[in-house]
Design a protein around this motif. Structure first.
Motif, PDB file in Angstrom:
ATOM      1  N   GLU A 205       0.826  -1.205   0.000  1.00 37.51           N
ATOM      2  CA  GLU A 205       0.000   0.000   0.000  1.00 37.51           C
ATOM      3  C   GLU A 205       0.865   1.262   0.000  1.00 37.51           C
ATOM      4  N   ALA A 206       1.981   1.227   0.744  1.00 41.25           N
ATOM      5  CA  ALA A 206       2.879   2.379   0.786  1.00 41.25           C
ATOM      6  C   ALA A 206       3.436   2.686  -0.607  1.00 41.25           C
ATOM      7  N   GLU A 207       3.801   1.642  -1.335  1.00 39.08           N
ATOM      8  CA  GLU A 207       4.333   1.827  -2.689  1.00 39.08           C
ATOM      9  C   GLU A 207       3.268   2.393  -3.627  1.00 39.08           C
ATOM     10  N   LEU A 208       2.060   1.898  -3.519  1.00 45.58           N
ATOM     11  CA  LEU A 208       0.974   2.387  -4.375  1.00 45.58           C
ATOM     12  C   LEU A 208       0.651   3.847  -4.086  1.00 45.58           C
ATOM     13  N   ILE A 209       0.550   4.197  -2.811  1.00 44.56           N
ATOM     14  CA  ILE A 209       0.231   5.581  -2.446  1.00 44.56           C
ATOM     15  C   ILE A 209       1.369   6.511  -2.845  1.00 44.56           C
ATOM     16  N   GLY A 227      -5.676  15.613  -1.213  1.00 45.97           N
ATOM     17  CA  GLY A 227      -5.350  14.835  -0.025  1.00 45.97           C
ATOM     18  C   GLY A 227      -5.698  13.381  -0.255  1.00 45.97           C
ATOM     19  N   ILE A 228      -5.139  12.510   0.576  1.00 48.66           N
ATOM     20  CA  ILE A 228      -5.406  11.074   0.473  1.00 48.66           C
ATOM     21  C   ILE A 228      -5.936  10.585   1.818  1.00 48.66           C
ATOM     22  N   LEU A 314       1.874   2.074   8.221  1.00 45.11           N
ATOM     23  CA  LEU A 314       1.718   2.654   6.892  1.00 45.11           C
ATOM     24  C   LEU A 314       2.036   4.152   6.906  1.00 45.11           C
ATOM     25  N   PHE A 315       1.505   4.871   7.889  1.00 41.18           N
ATOM     26  CA  PHE A 315       1.784   6.300   7.988  1.00 41.18           C
ATOM     27  C   PHE A 315       3.281   6.540   8.215  1.00 41.18           C
ATOM     28  N   TRP A 326       0.339  14.818   2.544  1.00 35.86           N
ATOM     29  CA  TRP A 326      -0.727  14.403   1.636  1.00 35.86           C
ATOM     30  C   TRP A 326      -1.782  13.548   2.346  1.00 35.86           C
ATOM     31  N   LEU A 327      -1.470  13.059   3.545  1.00 36.15           N
ATOM     32  CA  LEU A 327      -2.265  11.999   4.157  1.00 36.15           C
ATOM     33  C   LEU A 327      -3.240  12.517   5.204  1.00 36.15           C
TER      34      LEU A 327
END
Length: 504
Positions: A205-209, A227-228, A314-315, A326-327
């Motif tokens: 998920e980190a790579e995708l975001i 924002g995401i 993840l954060f 962005w998060l």
């Protein structure tokens, strides 16, 4: 006849003066007159003359009936792409592809027409009611794909044990949904997907975001624009367990909660009641969805949980990449599709004027719905409609000249005869220019031969502007007679010279 160079100089002087008003000639409309003049009145029993008159009348009647114009608009919810719009689409798709390749993903594609079971196997989702589906001539139920992920699942399962994990795939394809159209939502759209297959932790998920953030930056958007929102369905499951909601209500609750931003709290409360969630539990759920930090969510649940630990990790990963601005932690984000099982995320317009820009998450149990063994997966879908609106509103759309440069669209050369007699010679010049670069390694130059044989210089120059030509070759009689020469005009500088055919 004056030399072509002299004509060009005279044209340059004329364009500085005021253009004269074109004189238009009108003609009477004689529609059907010829047929009418042939009709004669004949008496009863006219025999062959009467039959001939009847035929003429029928021909006259048919000729006078105008064919009704068809509806020239494409089907509702679809679009035409003219040349300039095609260049914009190619530019956007090139950005999608560039980012995917930068992150080490390989491109795949599946047919837009799939077996209907690929999209109805799960059932209970709104998307199954939006299919463009039908039975083909072989009596097989098929459907235009409404999204790309089920096709990805089919491709992965088809590889069987031959697949070497992890798989990192991307696709850019057309999708179809018969749904109510709103701003940024069409029935036909194109979608960019990136998926990681075979990785079970949040590094996927980190790579995708991170790829999504990179894309935003490469088209000029910042964290002030987009924002995401990030959460996990596991967290909602923990909230539901704390509220006493049974496990079998999880999917319908997710579908209801996903509509919170669109329909409001009261409507969601009604939908929760419809699936058997007590009002007291609904109050607890809605309160939890308003929490804005992981720390506050931990306090609400009374302890750290697996879902909170997952989100914290993840954060942390994304913060290490400098992307934390962005998060946004938002537990109301669950995404509507029932195959999501873990982390979910959604891109949004910071001004709140547009619908979701993209969405994705983890779907570890999708494969088993098609009869295969489950494989951990994560991915996202990114439509073309909302992002184009956002870029236009922020004045970030590049000019056509910039798009041509970015896409590497080759320069255009226009070749035109100055008279009908020189058209064959102009064709010879065009082929000479085309053939000289047939084996060019860095792409080819577009050579546009003017096919109309009686066009004036004014029209030819307008054509050059329209196709963004860099050079104009004019083939005139005197120059051609003088050793097969043509006039080459640099449209950027205005410089021109006569050049022999052999020197092209």
């Amino acid at each position: 006849m004056p030399h072509t160079i002299a004509l060009l100089r005279r044209w340059g002087a004329l364009t500085k003066a005021r253009a004269h008003t074109n004189r238009l000639s009108s003609r009477a409309n004689a529609y059907g007159a010829a047929a009418s003049s042939q009709v004669e009145t004949v008496g009863a029993g006219g025999g062959r003359s009467s039959a001939a008159s009847s035929v003429v009348k029928k021909q006259q009647s048919a000729s006078e009936e105008k064919v009704k114009m068809i509806d020239l608009n494409p089907p509702r919810g679809t679009r035409d792409f003219l040349p300039a719009e095609m260049r914009v689409q190619k530019w956007l798709f090139s950005k999608f592809a560039q980012v995917s390749e930068m992150y080490g993903f390989d491109e795949i594609m599946a047919p837009v027409l799939e077996n209907e079971a690929l999209f109805t196997r799960k059932g209970g989702e709104e998307i199954t009611q939006q299919l463009y589906n039908f039975t083909d001539k072989g009596d097989r139920p098929v459907s235009l794909r409404p999204e790309l992920t089920p096709s990805l699942a089919r491709i992965v399962l088809k590889q069987g044990k031959g697949a070497i994990y992890p798989l990192k795939y991307y696709a850019i394809g057309q999708c179809w949904r018969y749904e109510r159209m709103t701003r940024g939502r069409r029935r036909e759209h194109y979608q960019w997907n990136m998926d990681v297959v075979g990785v079970s932790d949040v590094s996927a998920e980190a790579e995708l975001i991170a790829a999504l953030v990179t894309f935003m930056q490469r088209v000029g958007l910042s964290d002030k624009d987009v924002g995401i929102k990030i959460s996990t369905r596991s967290l909602l499951a923990e909230v539901l367990a704390a509220a006493g909601v049974p496990d079998d209500a999880f999917v319908p609750v997710c579908i209801a909660v996903d509509k919170l931003d669109k329909v409001g709290e009261e409507k969601v409360r009604e939908e929760l009641a419809a699936v058997g969630v007590p009002d007291s539990a609904a109050t607890q759920i809605l309160a939890a969805l308003k929490v804005t930090s992981l720390e506050d969510m931990q306090e609400l649940l009374g302890e750290s949980t697996k879902a909170l630990d997952e989100l914290t990790e993840l954060f942390r990963m994304l913060d290490a990449r400098g992307m934390s601005d962005w998060l946004v932690f938002d537990p109301s984000v669950v995404r509507g599709l029932s195959y999501y099982t873990g982390v979910v995320f959604e891109g949004f317009d910071r001004k709140g004027e547009l619908r979701a820009i993209f969405g994705g998450g983890r779907y570890d149990r999708l494969m088993s719905t098609y009869g295969g063994e489950d494989i951990p997966c994560a991915g996202f879908g990114f439509g073309d409609a909302v992002i184009m609106e956002l870029l236009s509103e922020r004045n970030l759309m590049p000019s056509d000249a910039e798009i041509r440069r970015v896409l590497g669209i080759p320069e255009t050369i226009v070749v035109s005869a100055t008279s009908e007699a020189m058209f064959d010679a102009a064709g010879t010049v065009a082929e000479k220019l085309r053939c000289r670069q047939a084996d060019a390694a860095d792409g080819v130059t577009r050579v546009d031969l003017v096919l109309e044989k009686k066009k004036k210089l004014k029209w030819i120059f307008k054509l050059c502007d329209r196709v963004a030509a860099s050079t104009l070759y004019l083939v005139g009689e005197k120059e051609w007679a003088d050793g097969q020469k043509v006039v080459k005009k640099d449209l950027a500088t205005g410089e021109q010279e006569a050049i022999a055919l052999d020197e092209l």
